[in-house]
Scaffold this motif. Sequence first.
Motif, PDB file in Angstrom:
ATOM      1  N   UNK A  38       0.824  -1.212   0.000  1.00  0.00           N
ATOM      2  CA  UNK A  38       0.000   0.000   0.000  1.00  0.00           C
ATOM      3  C   UNK A  38       0.861   1.266   0.000  1.00  0.00           C
ATOM      4  N   UNK A  39       1.885   1.386   0.854  1.00  0.00           N
ATOM      5  CA  UNK A  39       2.745   2.577   0.773  1.00  0.00           C
ATOM      6  C   UNK A  39       3.451   2.705  -0.574  1.00  0.00           C
ATOM      7  N   UNK A  40       3.843   1.570  -1.172  1.00  0.00           N
ATOM      8  CA  UNK A  40       4.493   1.631  -2.477  1.00  0.00           C
ATOM      9  C   UNK A  40       3.524   2.129  -3.549  1.00  0.00           C
ATOM     10  N   UNK A  41       2.262   1.727  -3.436  1.00  0.00           N
ATOM     11  CA  UNK A  41       1.246   2.205  -4.373  1.00  0.00           C
ATOM     12  C   UNK A  41       1.068   3.714  -4.243  1.00  0.00           C
ATOM     13  N   UNK A  42       0.984   4.175  -3.007  1.00  0.00           N
ATOM     14  CA  UNK A  42       0.795   5.611  -2.747  1.00  0.00           C
ATOM     15  C   UNK A  42       2.000   6.404  -3.243  1.00  0.00           C
ATOM     16  N   UNK A  43       3.202   5.891  -2.971  1.00  0.00           N
ATOM     17  CA  UNK A  43       4.423   6.583  -3.398  1.00  0.00           C
ATOM     18  C   UNK A  43       4.521   6.634  -4.916  1.00  0.00           C
ATOM     19  N   UNK A  44       4.186   5.521  -5.585  1.00  0.00           N
ATOM     20  CA  UNK A  44       4.244   5.491  -7.049  1.00  0.00           C
ATOM     21  C   UNK A  44       3.229   6.461  -7.653  1.00  0.00           C
ATOM     22  N   UNK A  45       2.069   6.531  -7.054  1.00  0.00           N
ATOM     23  CA  UNK A  45       1.040   7.455  -7.545  1.00  0.00           C
ATOM     24  C   UNK A  45       1.490   8.906  -7.351  1.00  0.00           C
ATOM     25  N   UNK A  46       2.077   9.179  -6.201  1.00  0.00           N
ATOM     26  CA  UNK A  46       2.540  10.538  -5.930  1.00  0.00           C
ATOM     27  C   UNK A  46       3.621  10.957  -6.927  1.00  0.00           C
ATOM     28  N   UNK A  47       4.535  10.051  -7.214  1.00  0.00           N
ATOM     29  CA  UNK A  47       5.575  10.356  -8.188  1.00  0.00           C
ATOM     30  C   UNK A  47       4.974  10.631  -9.563  1.00  0.00           C
ATOM     31  N   UNK A  48       3.997   9.828  -9.939  1.00  0.00           N
ATOM     32  CA  UNK A  48       3.373  10.012 -11.252  1.00  0.00           C
ATOM     33  C   UNK A  48       2.669  11.360 -11.357  1.00  0.00           C
ATOM     34  N   UNK A  49       2.048  11.785 -10.282  1.00  0.00           N
ATOM     35  CA  UNK A  49       1.261  13.017 -10.316  1.00  0.00           C
ATOM     36  C   UNK A  49       2.109  14.278 -10.136  1.00  0.00           C
ATOM     37  N   UNK A  50       3.262  14.158  -9.501  1.00  0.00           N
ATOM     38  CA  UNK A  50       4.037  15.355  -9.154  1.00  0.00           C
ATOM     39  C   UNK A  50       5.360  15.478  -9.890  1.00  0.00           C
ATOM     40  N   UNK A  51       5.776  14.437 -10.599  1.00  0.00           N
ATOM     41  CA  UNK A  51       7.062  14.502 -11.297  1.00  0.00           C
ATOM     42  C   UNK A  51       6.938  13.965 -12.712  1.00  0.00           C
ATOM     43  N   UNK A  52       7.933  14.332 -13.517  1.00  0.00           N
ATOM     44  CA  UNK A  52       8.041  13.790 -14.874  1.00  0.00           C
ATOM     45  C   UNK A  52       9.502  13.457 -15.136  1.00  0.00           C
ATOM     46  N   UNK A  53       9.713  12.498 -16.013  1.00  0.00           N
ATOM     47  CA  UNK A  53      11.075  12.147 -16.395  1.00  0.00           C
ATOM     48  C   UNK A  53      11.606  13.190 -17.362  1.00  0.00           C
ATOM     49  N   UNK A  54      12.888  13.496 -17.231  1.00  0.00           N
ATOM     50  CA  UNK A  54      13.522  14.451 -18.126  1.00  0.00           C
ATOM     51  C   UNK A  54      14.964  14.062 -18.387  1.00  0.00           C
ATOM     52  N   UNK A  55      15.570  14.706 -19.375  1.00  0.00           N
ATOM     53  CA  UNK A  55      16.965  14.445 -19.730  1.00  0.00           C
ATOM     54  C   UNK A  55      17.658  15.786 -19.941  1.00  0.00           C
ATOM     55  N   UNK A  56      18.855  15.920 -19.410  1.00  0.00           N
ATOM     56  CA  UNK A  56      19.626  17.157 -19.550  1.00  0.00           C
ATOM     57  C   UNK A  56      20.079  17.311 -20.997  1.00  0.00           C
ATOM     58  N   UNK A  57      19.842  18.486 -21.572  1.00  0.00           N
ATOM     59  CA  UNK A  57      20.154  18.720 -22.991  1.00  0.00           C
ATOM     60  C   UNK A  57      21.138  19.876 -23.177  1.00  0.00           C
ATOM     61  N   UNK A  58      21.980  20.103 -22.184  1.00  0.00           N
ATOM     62  CA  UNK A  58      23.090  21.055 -22.286  1.00  0.00           C
ATOM     63  C   UNK A  58      24.346  20.301 -21.875  1.00  0.00           C
ATOM     64  N   UNK A  59      25.545  20.800 -22.242  1.00  0.00           N
ATOM     65  CA  UNK A  59      26.768  20.071 -21.904  1.00  0.00           C
ATOM     66  C   UNK A  59      26.868  19.698 -20.429  1.00  0.00           C
TER      67      UNK A  59
END
Length: 265
Positions: free
Chosen positions: A190-211
């Motif tokens: 249950x905590x893992x479900x809540x944590x995964x949901x929170x990450x999905x709703x509050x963060x996004x994956x990104x990649x650095x595109x400068x040197x």
Amino acid sequence: MRRGQAVAISLVLVFAFANVARAATPEELHREGTEALARGAYGTAIERFEALADMGFVHPDASFGRGLAYVARVRAGADRSGDLGRAAAAFEETLRLRPSDIEADHALDLVRAEVVRRRARRGKDATTVRPTLDRAVIGLASERTWSLLALASSILLSIGLFLRRSRASSFSVAGRIMAPTALVLLCVFLPLTIAARRLRLTTRAGVVVVPEVHLVDDHGTALGGEPIPEAHAVEVGEARGGLVHVRWGATEGWIPSGSVRLLSP
């Protein structure tokens, strides 16, 4: 004068509607990008694939084509700052959309190896960042999987509590074993479900595109420490002004929003 203005406005509207009518479809842009890539017009290919991304068109083939276009421009010696990072972002996006894509996985490894090689030429060491324990555990499965496991644990707990009240000794013993076991599992999933949901709703994956980019606090003051190299994946959170909050391994801070490319959800 008014008649002339009306005619001019009418002509502008006609041309505007004509341009809308001629607007390329995603299929046309993808075809044009692929054809431009094949004939070596890498700048044109990038423009077409980026136009697809700007339209919100999401498809692993489009992301992979965009990555190939950036890599091709690098190999042709006409690369611009951030091309390797943008290629890595495209391949990362491909793998998010199609996790079994071996070619995209291999291409991503090659891009990051090239970033390491270029940094070494400038006398900078390779940087390896591992996810923290909580992110590593959450990343073992999807939010859906954690939620299904939590649901199954809840059902087993209910069955176990019911069996404990059974007059049949065998069922009662089974219930006494099942109930506490299911409770422990529920307390994990249950905590893992809540944590995964929170990450999905509050963060996004990104990649650095400068040197490379240095972390700062929310007021723009440098935090020190190692900069985040190009093509490295980060976890992007809140945006504030021209800055976005990122997490890179165990390190957190703010970077300019233009130094990171968000991946399609």
